[in-house]
Design a protein around this motif. Structure first.
Motif, short mmCIF file in Angstrom:
data_model
loop_
_atom_site.label_atom_id
_atom_site.label_comp_id
_atom_site.label_asym_id
_atom_site.label_seq_id
_atom_site.Cartn_x
_atom_site.Cartn_y
_atom_site.Cartn_z
N VAL A 77 -80.86 36.80 70.51
CA VAL A 77 -79.95 37.89 70.16
C VAL A 77 -79.88 38.91 71.29
CG1 VAL A 77 -79.64 39.88 68.62
CG2 VAL A 77 -80.20 37.64 67.66
N ASP A 78 -81.03 39.33 71.79
CA ASP A 78 -81.05 40.31 72.89
C ASP A 78 -80.33 39.78 74.12
OD1 ASP A 78 -82.48 42.13 71.39
OD2 ASP A 78 -84.43 41.57 72.24
N ALA A 79 -80.59 38.52 74.47
CA ALA A 79 -79.98 37.94 75.67
C ALA A 79 -78.46 37.86 75.54
CB ALA A 79 -80.57 36.55 75.93
N ILE A 80 -77.98 37.50 74.37
CA ILE A 80 -76.53 37.44 74.15
C ILE A 80 -75.93 38.83 74.16
CG2 ILE A 80 -74.78 36.93 72.38
CD1 ILE A 80 -76.31 34.35 71.79
N GLN A 81 -76.58 39.77 73.50
CA GLN A 81 -76.03 41.14 73.46
C GLN A 81 -75.99 41.77 74.85
OE1 GLN A 81 -78.60 42.83 70.41
NE2 GLN A 81 -76.97 42.68 68.88
N ASN A 82 -76.84 41.31 75.75
CA ASN A 82 -76.83 41.84 77.12
C ASN A 82 -75.59 41.42 77.90
OD1 ASN A 82 -79.21 43.30 76.96
ND2 ASN A 82 -80.49 41.61 77.68
N VAL A 83 -74.95 40.33 77.48
CA VAL A 83 -73.77 39.83 78.21
C VAL A 83 -72.50 39.86 77.38
CG1 VAL A 83 -75.23 38.35 79.65
CG2 VAL A 83 -74.21 37.40 77.57
N TRP A 84 -72.62 40.08 76.09
CA TRP A 84 -71.48 40.04 75.17
C TRP A 84 -70.98 41.48 74.96
CZ3 TRP A 84 -68.38 36.34 73.67
CH2 TRP A 84 -67.63 36.44 72.51
N PRO A 85 -69.66 41.72 74.97
CA PRO A 85 -69.17 43.09 74.79
C PRO A 85 -69.63 43.70 73.47
CG PRO A 85 -67.41 41.65 75.58
CD PRO A 85 -68.57 40.76 75.23
N ALA A 86 -70.05 44.95 73.53
CA ALA A 86 -70.58 45.63 72.35
C ALA A 86 -69.54 45.76 71.25
CB ALA A 86 -71.12 47.01 72.73
N GLU A 87 -68.25 45.72 71.62
CA GLU A 87 -67.20 45.90 70.61
C GLU A 87 -66.83 44.60 69.89
OE1 GLU A 87 -65.04 45.32 74.62
OE2 GLU A 87 -66.85 46.32 73.87
N LEU A 88 -67.44 43.48 70.29
CA LEU A 88 -67.15 42.21 69.64
C LEU A 88 -68.34 41.77 68.78
CD1 LEU A 88 -65.38 40.19 72.49
CD2 LEU A 88 -64.34 41.42 70.57
N PRO A 89 -68.07 41.16 67.62
CA PRO A 89 -69.15 40.83 66.68
C PRO A 89 -69.99 39.63 67.10
CG PRO A 89 -67.00 40.92 65.58
CD PRO A 89 -66.74 40.89 67.05
N VAL A 90 -71.24 39.66 66.68
CA VAL A 90 -72.14 38.51 66.75
C VAL A 90 -72.64 38.25 65.33
CG1 VAL A 90 -74.29 37.56 67.68
CG2 VAL A 90 -72.86 39.06 69.10
N PHE A 91 -72.52 37.00 64.88
CA PHE A 91 -73.04 36.57 63.59
C PHE A 91 -74.31 35.74 63.83
CE2 PHE A 91 -68.60 36.02 61.36
CZ PHE A 91 -68.29 37.35 61.63
N VAL A 92 -75.10 35.59 62.79
CA VAL A 92 -76.21 34.63 62.80
C VAL A 92 -76.13 33.80 61.53
CG1 VAL A 92 -78.71 34.29 62.76
CG2 VAL A 92 -77.72 36.10 64.19
N ARG A 93 -76.13 32.49 61.68
CA ARG A 93 -76.21 31.60 60.51
C ARG A 93 -77.67 31.24 60.27
NH1 ARG A 93 -72.55 26.44 58.70
NH2 ARG A 93 -71.49 28.14 57.61
N ILE A 94 -78.12 31.42 59.04
CA ILE A 94 -79.48 31.06 58.67
C ILE A 94 -79.46 30.10 57.48
CG2 ILE A 94 -80.45 33.24 59.49
CD1 ILE A 94 -80.69 34.10 56.51
N SER A 95 -80.52 29.34 57.36
CA SER A 95 -80.80 28.61 56.13
C SER A 95 -81.75 29.49 55.32
CB SER A 95 -81.46 27.26 56.42
OG SER A 95 -80.52 26.32 56.85
N ALA A 96 -81.29 29.96 54.17
CA ALA A 96 -82.07 30.93 53.41
C ALA A 96 -83.36 30.34 52.86
CB ALA A 96 -81.23 31.49 52.26
N THR A 97 -83.39 29.03 52.67
CA THR A 97 -84.60 28.37 52.19
C THR A 97 -84.62 26.94 52.71
OG1 THR A 97 -85.83 27.63 50.23
CG2 THR A 97 -83.45 27.72 50.02
N ASP A 98 -85.83 26.42 52.90
CA ASP A 98 -86.00 25.02 53.27
C ASP A 98 -85.95 24.10 52.05
OD1 ASP A 98 -86.30 25.62 55.95
OD2 ASP A 98 -88.50 25.66 55.86
N TRP A 99 -85.97 24.69 50.84
CA TRP A 99 -86.03 23.93 49.59
C TRP A 99 -87.31 23.10 49.50
CZ3 TRP A 99 -82.56 25.26 45.97
CH2 TRP A 99 -81.30 25.70 46.35
N VAL A 100 -88.35 23.51 50.20
CA VAL A 100 -89.63 22.81 50.19
C VAL A 100 -90.74 23.86 50.09
CG1 VAL A 100 -91.20 21.34 51.51
CG2 VAL A 100 -88.75 20.86 51.54
#
Length: 358
Positions: A214-237
């Motif tokens: 996240v930090d590395a991308i934000q260092n090169v990505w314009p602050a006015e453009l969004p960054v999303f993160v996709r997560i798996s909320a659970t492993d189901w295990v």
């Protein structure tokens, strides 16, 4: 608009015309990572069809990060030209182009579903996979190489370089793929991460590589453009990555300036038993939205206009991220607007086919 589904949403400097997002869906149709006319038509037709945000499939930040040899890539400058053609077309339809940046880790070097199952042998174009720990996804697969510190630093740098190329290619949203059992998720889950250094053990250590990305991308990505993160909320295990950790992570990411958490589940454990059904992953999005300040995207067998509308009305998500239904119907958004009684513009070339307002 009378519906929430067709209410615009502003994310930093961009405004989405509605709440319908084309989920990243692997097409397994590239050679050496290059986009081609299939990708143009696949994404372009859904922009014509009224979706607000189109997120290009899991796009490898390095050759070894591909899920399959046929994956889309953005690890070299030569990939930019065709991607720019695609993003220009999407923008011309009033939609926003996003890209999901990904590294498959131990789930790399596999066949597309229509070519077979399992890993591609080295002598047939496959490669040795990487992971936080030398634990294969399935017992029948080769043991991945454990990333050392230099390897981790390369992964982080590859994500940053891919973000820079994404900007040159005209994308307005980046989504970091930290779900579905791929490399970043492998670090998050104690089932696949048994390290004893700063990247393993505690929750704080297991999320470290994601925060570095996240930090590395934000260092090169314009602050006015969004960054999303996709997560798996659970492993189901049992004893895997879980909802409580996901909720805690979502707040940390939001505090770091991430604009939206795209909430999926599963993909890490080959023995997971997942109760698949309509809206089966929506409760995870709802929990994160309720217990944090994050905006969320809901995904998982959302196939009907009223179903999507109800998710928004119930404040279970802020965006509706759709996959298979948009494969079946590229024009779902136009049809959904009519069904919900909203009068949205159709492409002028198709306007003569637009049904009368309800």
């Amino acid at each position: 608009m009378s519906s929430l589904l067709f209410t615009p949403l502003k994310l930093k400097s961009i405004e989405l015309r509605n709440r319908i997002v084309v989920s990243p869906m692997c097409q397994y149709s590239s050679v050496d990572g290059f986009a081609n006319d299939w990708h143009l038509v696949h994404l372009g037709s859904r922009a014509v069809g009224g979706a607000a945000l189109l997120i290009a499939e899991a796009t490898a930040v390095s050759p070894e990060g591909r899920i399959s040899p046929e994956d889309l890539g953005i690890w070299k400058d030569e990939h930019i030209e065709k991607l720019k053609q695609i993003t220009d077309f999407i923008a011309g339809q009033g939609a926003v182009a996003g890209i999901q940046l990904a590294h498959a880790g131990r789930k790399a070097s596999t066949y597309p579903a229509w070519k077979g199952r399992g890993q591609v042998p080295l002598d047939q174009g496959g490669w040795k996979t990487l992971a936080p720990s030398p634990i294969p996804f399935h017992h029948s697969e080769d043991t991945p190489l454990e990333l050392d510190q230099a390897g981790i630093e390369k992964v982080v740098a590859d994500f940053a370089a891919a973000a820079q190329r994404s900007l040159q290619a005209g994308f307005k949203v980046i989504e970091i793929h930290a779900a579905h059992g791929y490399l970043i998720h492998q670090f998050l889950s104690p089932l696949s991460n048994t390290r004893t250094d700063n990247y393993g053990g505690s929750f704080e250590n297991r999320i470290r590589i994601l925060l570095e990305v996240v930090d590395a991308i934000q260092n090169v990505w314009p602050a006015e453009l969004p960054v999303f993160v996709r997560i798996s909320a659970t492993d189901w295990v049992e004893n895997g990555w879980n909802e409580e950790e996901s909720t805690k992570l979502a707040q940390i990411l939001t505090d770091k300036g991430i604009s939206l958490i795209d909430v999926s589940s599963g993909g890490l454990a080959s023995n997971a038993k997942i109760p698949v059904g309509p809206s089966y992953q929506v409760p995870f999005s709802a929990k994160i939205k309720k217990e944090t300040t994050a905006l969320t995207g809901a995904v998982g067998l959302i196939t009907e206009a009223q179903q999507a509308e109800d998710i928004l009305k119930n404040k279970e998500a802020d965006l509706i991220v759709m996959a298979r239904e948009l494969l079946r119907d590229p024009y779902f958004a136009l049809h959904a607007a009519h069904e919900l009684g909203d009068d949205v513009a159709w492409p002028i070339q198709y306007d003569r086919a637009k049904p009368a307002a309800n």
